[in-house]
Design a protein around this motif. Structure first.
Motif, PDB file in Angstrom:
ATOM      1  N   UNK A 288       0.783  -1.098  -0.003  1.00 19.53           N
ATOM      2  CA  UNK A 288       0.197   0.122  -0.087  1.00 19.53           C
ATOM      3  C   UNK A 288       0.773   1.108  -0.027  1.00 19.53           C
ATOM      4  N   UNK A 289       2.066   1.153   0.390  1.00 21.52           N
ATOM      5  CA  UNK A 289       2.922   2.444   0.839  1.00 21.52           C
ATOM      6  C   UNK A 289       3.053   3.095  -0.831  1.00 21.52           C
ATOM      7  N   UNK A 290       3.265   2.142  -1.706  1.00 19.29           N
ATOM      8  CA  UNK A 290       3.525   2.740  -3.071  1.00 19.29           C
ATOM      9  C   UNK A 290       2.653   3.840  -3.791  1.00 19.29           C
ATOM     10  N   UNK A 291       1.406   3.556  -3.148  1.00 15.70           N
ATOM     11  CA  UNK A 291       0.054   4.465  -3.451  1.00 15.70           C
ATOM     12  C   UNK A 291       0.561   6.089  -3.273  1.00 15.70           C
ATOM     13  N   UNK A 292       1.497   6.316  -2.102  1.00 16.16           N
ATOM     14  CA  UNK A 292       1.599   7.535  -1.810  1.00 16.16           C
ATOM     15  C   UNK A 292       2.900   8.512  -2.746  1.00 16.16           C
ATOM     16  N   UNK A 293       2.945   7.809  -4.063  1.00 13.81           N
ATOM     17  CA  UNK A 293       4.048   8.593  -4.750  1.00 13.81           C
ATOM     18  C   UNK A 293       3.665   9.923  -5.211  1.00 13.81           C
ATOM     19  N   UNK A 294       2.275  10.066  -5.164  1.00 13.19           N
ATOM     20  CA  UNK A 294       1.802  11.391  -5.496  1.00 13.19           C
ATOM     21  C   UNK A 294       1.984  12.618  -4.515  1.00 13.19           C
ATOM     22  N   UNK A 295       2.343  12.260  -3.296  1.00  9.68           N
ATOM     23  CA  UNK A 295       2.190  13.097  -1.977  1.00  9.68           C
ATOM     24  C   UNK A 295       3.474  14.081  -2.217  1.00  9.68           C
ATOM     25  N   UNK A 296       4.618  13.604  -2.522  1.00  9.51           N
ATOM     26  CA  UNK A 296       5.634  14.749  -2.444  1.00  9.51           C
ATOM     27  C   UNK A 296       5.706  15.624  -3.780  1.00  9.51           C
ATOM     28  N   UNK A 297       4.817  15.438  -4.711  1.00 10.58           N
ATOM     29  CA  UNK A 297       4.508  16.093  -5.935  1.00 10.58           C
ATOM     30  C   UNK A 297       4.267  17.623  -5.796  1.00 10.58           C
ATOM     31  N   UNK A 298       3.467  17.856  -4.662  1.00 10.33           N
ATOM     32  CA  UNK A 298       2.692  19.164  -4.702  1.00 10.33           C
ATOM     33  C   UNK A 298       3.509  20.286  -3.840  1.00 10.33           C
ATOM     34  N   UNK A 299       3.026  21.601  -4.455  1.00 11.40           N
ATOM     35  CA  UNK A 299       3.475  22.802  -3.578  1.00 11.40           C
ATOM     36  C   UNK A 299       2.467  23.563  -2.976  1.00 11.40           C
ATOM     37  N   UNK A 300       2.605  24.053  -1.886  1.00  8.30           N
ATOM     38  CA  UNK A 300       1.641  24.918  -1.098  1.00  8.30           C
ATOM     39  C   UNK A 300       1.957  26.371  -1.364  1.00  8.30           C
ATOM     40  N   UNK A 301       0.997  26.725  -2.173  1.00  4.36           N
ATOM     41  CA  UNK A 301       1.322  28.115  -2.913  1.00  4.36           C
ATOM     42  C   UNK A 301       1.020  29.101  -1.740  1.00  4.36           C
ATOM     43  N   UNK A 302      -0.007  28.903  -0.941  1.00  2.00           N
ATOM     44  CA  UNK A 302      -0.115  30.057   0.324  1.00  2.00           C
ATOM     45  C   UNK A 302       1.074  29.902   1.180  1.00  2.00           C
ATOM     46  N   UNK A 303       1.532  29.000   1.729  1.00  2.00           N
ATOM     47  CA  UNK A 303       2.819  28.872   2.533  1.00  2.00           C
ATOM     48  C   UNK A 303       3.975  29.543   1.970  1.00  2.00           C
ATOM     49  N   UNK A 304       4.167  28.771   0.752  1.00  2.00           N
ATOM     50  CA  UNK A 304       5.422  29.329   0.066  1.00  2.00           C
ATOM     51  C   UNK A 304       5.404  30.840  -0.171  1.00  2.00           C
TER      52      UNK A 304
END
Length: 455
Positions: A138-154
């Motif tokens: 199941x852990x492989x399903x998380x590959x999309x998690x580190x792709x994102x950028x939070x525009x508000x925080x940045x």
């Protein structure tokens, strides 16, 4: 409060300055929202690790029913936030994407090339790092998690830097973060959909087509779009595709056209103001202005109608909804989703493949991918770096791109069902975002000093 006139572009200002005013206002709003988001995230983390943690968790699991007996939705507050409120967030993201593609930073192929290449690198490399470390289960399903950028925080971090962060760097970060959002939305729609009810999806697409027809026909009444959009949301929710995707698709149907042009609006406004002036003002015996006359109130109503006509529905909706998203919806989402108990992570979870994959993906993969793909774009002649920023500042902005937070946590809820994996993922997102934000701040804030001393 700032004087409104001081924030409006003057006729004698250079064209580029007048074009950048909306960008500056957008980033100021994002910066303020980032600060509120940070407070909400810290509060959620503190409550989740306090003696009130059980009360905090039970609050979000409280059920709330909407609808009638034969047609009702019984969901927890947590589910309503993620499925309904976040649809509004994705709708505003869709408005920003459409505006950027038509009139903004992504409207020109030449201007868009650099942020597009940067965003692709910022998605591909983190996902690759995660997959290398998580190839089974199941852990492989998380590959999309580190792709994102939070525009508000940045952008909130860039706001803390002030004038030392050039406007062109903020535009670059905004542009690649918007492209990043497009990638994340595509990943959610394609890879995190468990099943599809084609009948309900067909209904949703037919309703979307009706919105397109209204747009082409020149209908600009936002109430009509709102009513049909509610049914689109329901159809997508029932189809199995995450309902938040409907928010983005609906945004693409919102008109950008206006009924009257600028010169027509100015001429009409002058005529109405002349009428308003002739009708008054009258003063009372005490020297105060009296209430407006019936004729003056009519003039004001006509001015209000003309103002709405000269502003597109997309602009109006973005202007109205953006503060609600930045200061209410996203902070509420953070309160409901960022509260991870360190006890749930456990000692082994600190070095698990999921934790390492997300952490290294955001802190190492994001900046590496953004900088390398930007370099490829520049070297190939496809893109160009603005003259007032250098590669060190690009690296700083790339590190800020490693602040995944909102979208990363959202994808976590779609990727995992196992509570331990969810806890590990959220922990990695929080730590990685904190580190990426801190190092990115230092690089951008002290880029001149670092360059003069070490480079």
């Amino acid at each position: 409060m700032h004087d409104i006139a001081s924030q409006s572009p003057r006729e004698d200002e250079p064209t580029i300055e007048r074009l950048l005013v909306p960008v500056q206002r957008f980033m100021e709003l994002e910066a303020g929202g980032g600060i509120v988001l940070l407070i909400a995230a810290v509060g959620a983390l503190a409550l989740a690790n306090s003696p009130l943690s059980h009360v905090f968790r039970e609050l979000w699991e409280t059920h709330f029913v909407v609808g009638l007996q034969d047609f009702r939705y019984d969901k927890t507050f947590h589910q309503w936030i993620n499925d309904a409120l976040m649809a509004i967030f994705f709708f505003v993201v869709g408005l920003e994407i459409k505006r950027s593609l038509v009139l903004g930073e992504l409207a020109s192929v030449r201007r868009a090339a650099l942020p597009i290449f940067a965003a692709i690198g910022g998605m591909v490399v983190p996902a690759a790092i995660y997959i290398i470390l998580n190839q089974n289960g199941e852990s492989m399903r998380g590959w999309g998690i580190p792709m994102a950028t939070d525009i508000a925080f940045s952008l909130g971090v860039l706001a803390l830097i002030g004038s030392r962060a050039p406007l062109s760097l903020k535009v670059f970060l905004t542009a690649f973060a918007i492209v990043d959002d497009i990638g994340a939305i595509t990943v959610i729609a394609v890879f995190y959909t468990e099943y599809i009810s084609w009948a309900n999806l067909g209904v949703g697409m037919a309703l979307l087509l009706s919105l397109v027809v209204l747009n082409v026909s020149g209908v600009t009444n936002t109430l009509v779009y709102f009513i049909i959009s509610l049914f689109v949301w329901v159809a997508f929710f029932e189809s199995g595709i995450h309902a938040t995707i409907s928010g983005v698709l609906i945004a693409m149907t919102i008109p950008m056209k206006v009924r009257i042009d600028t010169q027509q609006f100015v001429r009409r406004g002058r005529v109405l103001m002349d009428i308003f002036e002739r009708e008054g003002p009258n003063t009372t015996r005490r020297g105060h202005y009296a209430l407006t006359t019936a004729r003056q109130r009519g003039v004001l109503e006509e001015l209000d109608d003309s103002s709405r006509d000269v502003e597109s529905p997309l602009q109006r909706l973005e202007h109205v909804l953006h503060p609600w998203v930045a200061f209410v919806i996203i902070p509420v989402f953070a309160l409901a989703n960022a509260g991870v108990s360190l006890g749930d992570v456990g000692f082994d979870g600190l070095t698990s493949p999921v934790t390492l994959g997300i952490f290294l993906g955001l802190v190492v993969g994001k900046p590496l991918g953004i900088v390398f793909f930007s370099w490829v774009a520049v070297r190939s002649g496809i893109g160009a770096i603005p003259r007032d920023i250098g590669w060190l500042q690009i690296l700083g902005a790339a590190l800020l791109g490693g602040i995944g937070f909102t979208m990363s946590i959202f994808i976590t809820g779609l990727a995992f069902e196992d509570e331990s994996l969810i806890a590990q993922s959220k922990f990695a997102i929080l730590i990685a975002s904190l580190l990426a934000g801190t190092v990115g701040y230092i690089l951008v804030r002290y880029s001149r000093e670092i360059h003069s001393r070490f480079l």
